[in-house]
Enzyme design. Structure first.
Site, mmCIF file in Angstrom:
data_model
loop_
_atom_site.group_PDB
_atom_site.id
_atom_site.type_symbol
_atom_site.label_atom_id
_atom_site.label_comp_id
_atom_site.label_asym_id
_atom_site.label_seq_id
_atom_site.Cartn_x
_atom_site.Cartn_y
_atom_site.Cartn_z
ATOM 1 N N HIS A 129 0.826 -0.893 -0.218
ATOM 2 C CA HIS A 129 0.017 -0.592 0.305
ATOM 3 C C HIS A 129 0.701 1.629 -0.172
ATOM 4 C CE1 HIS A 129 -3.914 -2.724 0.581
ATOM 5 N NE2 HIS A 129 -3.465 -2.359 1.652
ATOM 6 N N ASP B 158 -4.846 -13.286 2.856
ATOM 7 C CA ASP B 158 -5.837 -12.425 3.495
ATOM 8 C C ASP B 158 -6.693 -13.088 2.278
ATOM 9 O OD1 ASP B 158 -4.680 -11.275 1.758
ATOM 10 O OD2 ASP B 158 -4.843 -9.483 3.528
HETATM 11 C C1 OKP Z 1 -3.420 -4.961 4.216
HETATM 12 B B1 OKP Z 1 -3.481 -5.395 3.473
HETATM 13 C C2 OKP Z 1 -11.292 -0.458 7.145
HETATM 14 C C3 OKP Z 1 -10.015 -1.027 7.453
HETATM 15 C C4 OKP Z 1 -8.495 -0.944 7.175
HETATM 16 C C5 OKP Z 1 -6.656 -1.600 6.892
HETATM 17 C C6 OKP Z 1 -6.162 -3.352 6.027
HETATM 18 C C7 OKP Z 1 -4.690 -2.565 5.669
HETATM 19 C C8 OKP Z 1 -4.477 -4.447 4.352
HETATM 20 N N1 OKP Z 1 -12.333 -1.144 8.069
HETATM 21 N N2 OKP Z 1 -7.745 -1.715 6.804
HETATM 22 O O1 OKP Z 1 -3.228 -5.134 2.065
HETATM 23 O O2 OKP Z 1 -2.841 -6.341 3.740
HETATM 24 ZN ZN ZN Z 2 -4.147 -7.155 2.808
#
Ligand code: OKP
Ligand code: ZN
Length: 342
Positions: free
Chosen positions: A159, A284
Site C-alpha cells: 500500500h 488474506d
Molecule cells: C493491508 B494488506 C477499514 C479497515 C482498513 C486496513 C487494511 C490494510 C490491509 N475498515 N484496514 O493489504 O493486507
Molecule cells: Zn491485504
C-alpha cells in the site's frame, strides 16, 4: 527454497487501530510472522537466513528523500513533544486542499499518509528498514541464480507509494526489489499481487512505466479497502499503458472465480516475458480471514503455487497481508510447497 527473516519485525507492534468505532488491537501483529516462520521450519521448506544490509540506496530508488527523512525522524520528534503513545496522522491533503508539505511533524505525517492505518512507534523505522532488507536479501539470492526464494517481510509494503504510507505499509518492499532487479540488469520484471487488498502503492509507483508489469487480483474498490484505486480500467499511463492489470473481484469470491483470475494474470505475465517474477504474497484471501470476504481454502494455496510455478520464471515471494493469524503459516507455506512440488 531459502527463507529470509529478521526478528526486527517485533520492534513494530502498534497499540491499536480503529475497528467499528473502537480502538482495537492491530490485526497486523508480530505473531503473524511468528506463525509463518514456524510453518516454514515445520515443513522444512529450506534454510532460514538473516538478511544482509544493503543500506538506504536501494530504498531511495523508490521512496523520496522527504518521505524517508520523515519516517526516520518522526518518532524522535513525537517523543520530544512529550508523547509516549503511538503517533498517528489525522489531517490529509484531500481534494480542495493544497498538497504543500508543511514544516511541522503532524502536518508532514498527514502529507505522507492516505489513512490512519500506519502508526509510527519507537521501533517502526528499524522494523520497516529490516523488512526491506529481508526483501532485498531474497532478491540477491535470485540474482545469484536461485530459482526461488521467500522474503518473510513484516511490516508489509504494497500500500506504500513513493511518498505516502497507509494500510500497515511504510516501505514498498516488492517495489524496492523490482527496482533492484532492473538496476542489476533485468530488462523486465513482473509483479503478481495476490493479496486480498489492491496494491495501490505498487500500482502507482510503476503506473507510467513499461519495465515493470503489475498484476493485481483483489476485492473490488467499489466495496473494499483501499477504496480509491484498483478498478479494471486502470491499465497504465504513457509508456506504461497496457502494463498494469487489475482484476477486481466480487465479495465472496472462492477458488473457481479467483483461480480463473489467476489464469488471466498468468497468461498476461507469460506474454510480457519477464526476467523475474515477484509475488506480493498476501493470504488474506482465506475464508476465515477477519478483514476479508474471499473464500479460499487452505488447499487452494497449493494450486496457487503450482500455477505460479508453471510460468517457469525465477520467483521471489514477498510476504504481504493475512490476518487469520493461526492459519497464515499454513496458507503461505502451501503456496511455496505448491510452487516447489509442481
Ligand atoms: C493491508 B494488506 C477499514 C479497515 C482498513 C486496513 C487494511 C490494510 C490491509 N475498515 N484496514 O493489504 O493486507
Ligand atoms: Zn491485504
Amino acid at each position: 527454497m531459502l527463507t529470509f527473516y529478521s526478528d526486527d519485525h517485533r520492534l513494530h507492534h502498534a497499540q491499536g487501530e480503529m475497528v467499528g468505532g473502537e480502538f482495537k488491537p492491530c490485526f497486523e501483529m508480530p505473531a503473524r510472522a511468528d506463525h509463518v516462520l514456524a510453518r516454514v521450519r515445520e515443513r522444512d521448506i529450506g534454510e532460514v537466513l538473516a538478511p544482509r544490509d544493503f543500506g538506504l540506496t536501494p530504498i531511495a530508488r523508490i521512496h523520496t528523500a522527504d518521505y524517508l527523512d520523515f519516517l526516520q525522524k518522526a518518532w524522535a520528534g513525537w517523543a520530544a513533544q512529550g508523547n509516549t503513545a503511538d503517533f498517528l496522522p489525522g489531517v490529509f491533503p484531500a481534494r480542495h486542499l493544497r498538497a504543500k508539505r508543511p514544516n511541522d511533524l503532524y502536518g508532514q505525517y498527514g502529507f505522507h499518509s492516505f489513512d490512519c492505518f500506519a502508526p509510527i512507534t519507537a521501533g517502526t523505522w528499524q522494523a520497516v528498514y529490516s523488512s526491506a532488507q529481508v526483501a532485498l536479501s531474497g532478491q540477491a539470492e535470485i540474482a545469484a541464480g536461485a530459482h526461488s526464494a521467500f522474503a518473510l517481510c513484516r511490516p508489509p509494503g504494497h500500500h506504500a507509494s513513493a511518498d505516502v504510507m497507509g494500510g500497515y505499509c511504510y516501505l514498498n518492499n516488492v517495489a524496492i526489489v523490482a527496482q533492484a532487479c532492473l538496476d542489476q540488469g533485468a530488462a523486465r520484471v513482473a509483479i503478481l499481487d495476490v493479496d486480498y487488498h489492491h496494491g495501490n502503492g505498487t500500482q502507482s509507483i510503476f503506473y507510467d512505466r513499461d519495465d515493470v508489469f503489475v498484476a493485481n487480483i483483489h476485492g473490488s474498490p467499489s466495496f473494499e479497502y483501499p477504496h480509491f484505486l484498483g478498478y479494471a480500467d486502470e491499465a497504465g499511463a504513457g509508456r506504461g499503458e497496457g502494463f498494469n492489470l487489475n482484476l477486481p473481484l466480487a465479495a465472496g469470491s472462492a477458488w473457481d472465480i479467483w483461480g480463473a483470475a489467476l489464469e488471466t494474470a498468468c497468461q498476461r505475465i507469460a506474454a510480457y516475458g519477464p526476467d523475474v517474477l515477484l509475488v506480493s504474497l498476501g493470504v488474506d484471501t482465506y475464508q476465515n480471514d477477519p478483514i476479508s470476504s474471499f473464500k479460499l481454502d487452505s488447499p487452494d494455496y497449493l494450486r496457487m503455487g503450482e500455477r505460479i510455478a508453471a510460468l517457469g520464471k525465477p520467483t521471489l515471494f514477498v510476504m504481504e497481508g493475512g490476518y487469520a493469524v493461526a492459519e497464515i503459516g499454513i496458507n503461505a507455506v502451501n503456496v511455496l510447497e505448491g510452487f516447489q512440488g509442481a
